[in-house]
Design a protein around this motif. Sequence first.
Motif, PDB file in Angstrom:
ATOM      1  N   UNK A 152       0.830  -1.191   0.000  1.00  0.00           N
ATOM      2  CA  UNK A 152       0.000   0.000   0.000  1.00  0.00           C
ATOM      3  C   UNK A 152       0.867   1.244   0.000  1.00  0.00           C
ATOM      4  N   UNK A 153       0.384   2.277  -0.668  1.00  0.00           N
ATOM      5  CA  UNK A 153       1.093   3.554  -0.664  1.00  0.00           C
ATOM      6  C   UNK A 153       0.990   4.188   0.717  1.00  0.00           C
ATOM      7  N   UNK A 154       1.989   4.966   1.056  1.00  0.00           N
ATOM      8  CA  UNK A 154       2.050   5.650   2.343  1.00  0.00           C
ATOM      9  C   UNK A 154       0.953   6.717   2.411  1.00  0.00           C
ATOM     10  N   UNK A 196       6.937  -2.394  -5.524  1.00  0.00           N
ATOM     11  CA  UNK A 196       7.320  -3.475  -4.615  1.00  0.00           C
ATOM     12  C   UNK A 196       8.779  -3.362  -4.192  1.00  0.00           C
ATOM     13  N   UNK A 197       9.635  -3.046  -5.135  1.00  0.00           N
ATOM     14  CA  UNK A 197      11.061  -2.939  -4.812  1.00  0.00           C
ATOM     15  C   UNK A 197      11.332  -1.728  -3.925  1.00  0.00           C
ATOM     16  N   UNK A 198      10.732  -0.594  -4.243  1.00  0.00           N
ATOM     17  CA  UNK A 198      10.973   0.624  -3.476  1.00  0.00           C
ATOM     18  C   UNK A 198      10.401   0.524  -2.061  1.00  0.00           C
ATOM     19  N   UNK A 199       9.277  -0.171  -1.897  1.00  0.00           N
ATOM     20  CA  UNK A 199       8.628  -0.265  -0.585  1.00  0.00           C
ATOM     21  C   UNK A 199       9.506  -0.979   0.439  1.00  0.00           C
ATOM     22  N   UNK A 200      10.446  -1.757  -0.024  1.00  0.00           N
ATOM     23  CA  UNK A 200      11.374  -2.420   0.903  1.00  0.00           C
ATOM     24  C   UNK A 200      12.373  -1.427   1.483  1.00  0.00           C
ATOM     25  N   UNK A 244      11.752   2.277   1.461  1.00  0.00           N
ATOM     26  CA  UNK A 244      11.185   3.533   1.950  1.00  0.00           C
ATOM     27  C   UNK A 244       9.678   3.567   1.702  1.00  0.00           C
ATOM     28  N   UNK A 245       8.976   4.521   2.322  1.00  0.00           N
ATOM     29  CA  UNK A 245       7.547   4.681   2.024  1.00  0.00           C
ATOM     30  C   UNK A 245       7.373   5.072   0.552  1.00  0.00           C
TER      31      UNK A 245
END
Length: 195
Positions: free
Chosen positions: A71-73, A137-141, A143-144
């Motif tokens: 989910x997006x921040x 998916x990669x970025x969520x690991x 940072x928000x």
Amino acid sequence: MLVCTVGEVRVWPGASNVISSNTNFTVDIRSKSDTERDDTVKDVAAALARMCAARGMECAVDRTHDASAVLCDGAITAGLKRATAEVYADIFAGAGGVASTAIYTGDGIRNGDGDGTAPAESVQPPVLISGAGHDALAMAEACPIGMLFVRCRDGVSHSPLEHSEPEDVAFAARVLWRYLTIYQSTGKRARDGEL
């Protein structure tokens, strides 16, 4: 939100007058809920097995990729919504520049003439649920995350027919600039939809 897409179909031998002896197809199933997605995958697999069994056919379902929903921040989403509303209000106040032509009503008619009648509080940008997984998916690991979408002609994306008007790109660029310079550089953070 549940999205199911059959994106590829292969039949063998593939002749117009021959009943296929082998058919392979992909089903991409996405949801913001892992439980809903997993239940749907099981339901689709069971339905395919029943249909094939009723016709005396063999059926195999291979799960080739699984990825958890991300989910997006909420703070990023709220900040982007506020930045969008403020850019929209700037345009109505006559400070729009090239991005001003990107403001339309639902029927495609330009709405506003620089008379300052659209305060930021009156604008409610839509919040979309995206099934996009590649970058998010990669970025969520690390940072928000948040996403800002640019309008495409007829809603077509990820296709050779995809097209965004330069004015829509300019509008989105102004929104991103405003978000980054005001809500990030000043340390302002939106929480639970409020700034």
